[in-house]
Scaffold this motif. Structure first.
Motif, PDB file in Angstrom:
ATOM      1  N   LEU A 112       7.852   6.905  -1.890  1.00 28.69           N
ATOM      2  CA  LEU A 112       7.570   8.173  -2.554  1.00 28.69           C
ATOM      3  C   LEU A 112       6.791   9.090  -1.613  1.00 28.69           C
ATOM      4  O   LEU A 112       5.578   9.014  -1.514  1.00 28.69           O
ATOM      5  CB  LEU A 112       6.794   7.947  -3.853  1.00 28.69           C
ATOM      6  CG  LEU A 112       6.432   9.205  -4.640  1.00 28.69           C
ATOM      7  CD1 LEU A 112       7.676  10.032  -4.966  1.00 28.69           C
ATOM      8  CD2 LEU A 112       5.690   8.829  -5.901  1.00 28.69           C
ATOM      9  N   THR A 113       7.524   9.940  -0.912  1.00 26.57           N
ATOM     10  CA  THR A 113       6.926  10.975  -0.074  1.00 26.57           C
ATOM     11  C   THR A 113       6.916  12.275  -0.876  1.00 26.57           C
ATOM     12  O   THR A 113       7.608  12.383  -1.904  1.00 26.57           O
ATOM     13  CB  THR A 113       7.757  11.185   1.203  1.00 26.57           C
ATOM     14  OG1 THR A 113       9.069  11.630   0.812  1.00 26.57           O
ATOM     15  CG2 THR A 113       7.863   9.908   2.031  1.00 26.57           C
ATOM     16  N   PRO A 114       6.185  13.293  -0.438  1.00 31.32           N
ATOM     17  CA  PRO A 114       6.241  14.572  -1.151  1.00 31.32           C
ATOM     18  C   PRO A 114       7.668  15.141  -1.227  1.00 31.32           C
ATOM     19  O   PRO A 114       8.070  15.686  -2.256  1.00 31.32           O
ATOM     20  CB  PRO A 114       5.308  15.468  -0.328  1.00 31.32           C
ATOM     21  CG  PRO A 114       4.302  14.510   0.245  1.00 31.32           C
ATOM     22  CD  PRO A 114       5.112  13.274   0.577  1.00 31.32           C
ATOM     23  N   ASN A 172       0.794  -1.230   0.000  1.00 34.45           N
ATOM     24  CA  ASN A 172       0.000   0.000   0.000  1.00 34.45           C
ATOM     25  C   ASN A 172       0.828   1.282   0.000  1.00 34.45           C
ATOM     26  O   ASN A 172       0.337   2.343   0.381  1.00 34.45           O
ATOM     27  CB  ASN A 172      -0.995   0.024   1.165  1.00 34.45           C
ATOM     28  CG  ASN A 172      -2.045  -1.047   1.025  1.00 34.45           C
ATOM     29  OD1 ASN A 172      -2.427  -1.394  -0.092  1.00 34.45           O
ATOM     30  ND2 ASN A 172      -2.504  -1.578   2.139  1.00 34.45           N
ATOM     31  N   LYS A 173       2.088   1.198  -0.387  1.00 31.81           N
ATOM     32  CA  LYS A 173       2.934   2.390  -0.506  1.00 31.81           C
ATOM     33  C   LYS A 173       3.433   2.487  -1.939  1.00 31.81           C
ATOM     34  O   LYS A 173       3.729   1.478  -2.571  1.00 31.81           O
ATOM     35  CB  LYS A 173       4.137   2.311   0.433  1.00 31.81           C
ATOM     36  CG  LYS A 173       3.764   2.431   1.879  1.00 31.81           C
ATOM     37  CD  LYS A 173       4.983   2.460   2.750  1.00 31.81           C
ATOM     38  CE  LYS A 173       4.564   2.561   4.204  1.00 31.81           C
ATOM     39  NZ  LYS A 173       5.650   2.425   5.122  1.00 31.81           N
ATOM     40  N   THR A 174       3.524   3.706  -2.431  1.00 27.66           N
ATOM     41  CA  THR A 174       4.106   3.929  -3.745  1.00 27.66           C
ATOM     42  C   THR A 174       5.603   4.137  -3.563  1.00 27.66           C
ATOM     43  O   THR A 174       6.029   4.894  -2.692  1.00 27.66           O
ATOM     44  CB  THR A 174       3.472   5.156  -4.437  1.00 27.66           C
ATOM     45  OG1 THR A 174       2.068   4.935  -4.530  1.00 27.66           O
ATOM     46  CG2 THR A 174       4.051   5.385  -5.812  1.00 27.66           C
ATOM     47  N   LEU A 175       6.370   3.466  -4.409  1.00 25.40           N
ATOM     48  CA  LEU A 175       7.822   3.576  -4.382  1.00 25.40           C
ATOM     49  C   LEU A 175       8.294   4.195  -5.692  1.00 25.40           C
ATOM     50  O   LEU A 175       7.674   4.003  -6.740  1.00 25.40           O
ATOM     51  CB  LEU A 175       8.469   2.203  -4.198  1.00 25.40           C
ATOM     52  CG  LEU A 175       8.006   1.376  -2.996  1.00 25.40           C
ATOM     53  CD1 LEU A 175       8.667   0.007  -3.006  1.00 25.40           C
ATOM     54  CD2 LEU A 175       8.309   2.091  -1.692  1.00 25.40           C
TER      55      LEU A 175
END
Length: 147
Positions: A33-35, A18-21
């Motif tokens: 991928l954080t802001p 559930n996290k975008t990398l």
């Protein structure tokens, strides 16, 4: 992710738990991928593709010790002699650039002694050159190109 005030680039993205990398070409791995990471990856590509900095001279999240605390610079660009030339501090687009941001990068520079400092949140960018003789910063219109 938010549109930035930087050129658009193509990135390799994937999902995991559930996290975008996003694939970081310098570290040769996928990172969350954080802001802030979105800003950092765009800025690295700007340095490489628009300003012609060699990948071999760019370090991401370089660790340094300040007052016995471990800190990490977002981006450091080295001169060909190995001395830090530019420090880049990246913030997420929703984080305003304040005096505290400049104080943070100035503390890092007490350790690294770079010639240029860059602060960006992907929307606003500040470029300055250190005038060591007068102990002041001179703000520039743009990032110096690699030479």
């Amino acid at each position: 992710m938010q549109k930035l005030n930087l050129p658009s680039y193509t990135f390799k993205l994937k999902s995991n738990e559930n996290k975008t990398l996003i694939f970081d070409n310098l570290r040769k791995k996928y990172v969350v991928l954080t802001p802030e990471e979105w800003v950092r990856q765009h800025f690295v590509q700007l340095l490489i593709q628009e300003k012609n900095y060699p990948i071999s001279l760019i370090a991401i999240e370089k660790q340094l010790i300040i007052n016995n605390l471990k800190k990490r610079t977002d981006i450091v660009i080295f001169a060909s002699d190995g001395h830090p030339n530019i420090i880049v501090e990246c913030k997420a687009p929703h984080i305003p650039i304040t005096q505290d941001t400049f104080d943070q990068i100035a503390r890092y520079n007490l350790k690294l002694d770079a010639n240029y400092l860059i602060v960006t949140n992907g929307l606003q960018h500040f470029f300055c050159m250190l005038d060591k003789e007068n102990e002041t910063y001179v703000f520039l219109r743009d990032i110096p190109e690699y030479r």
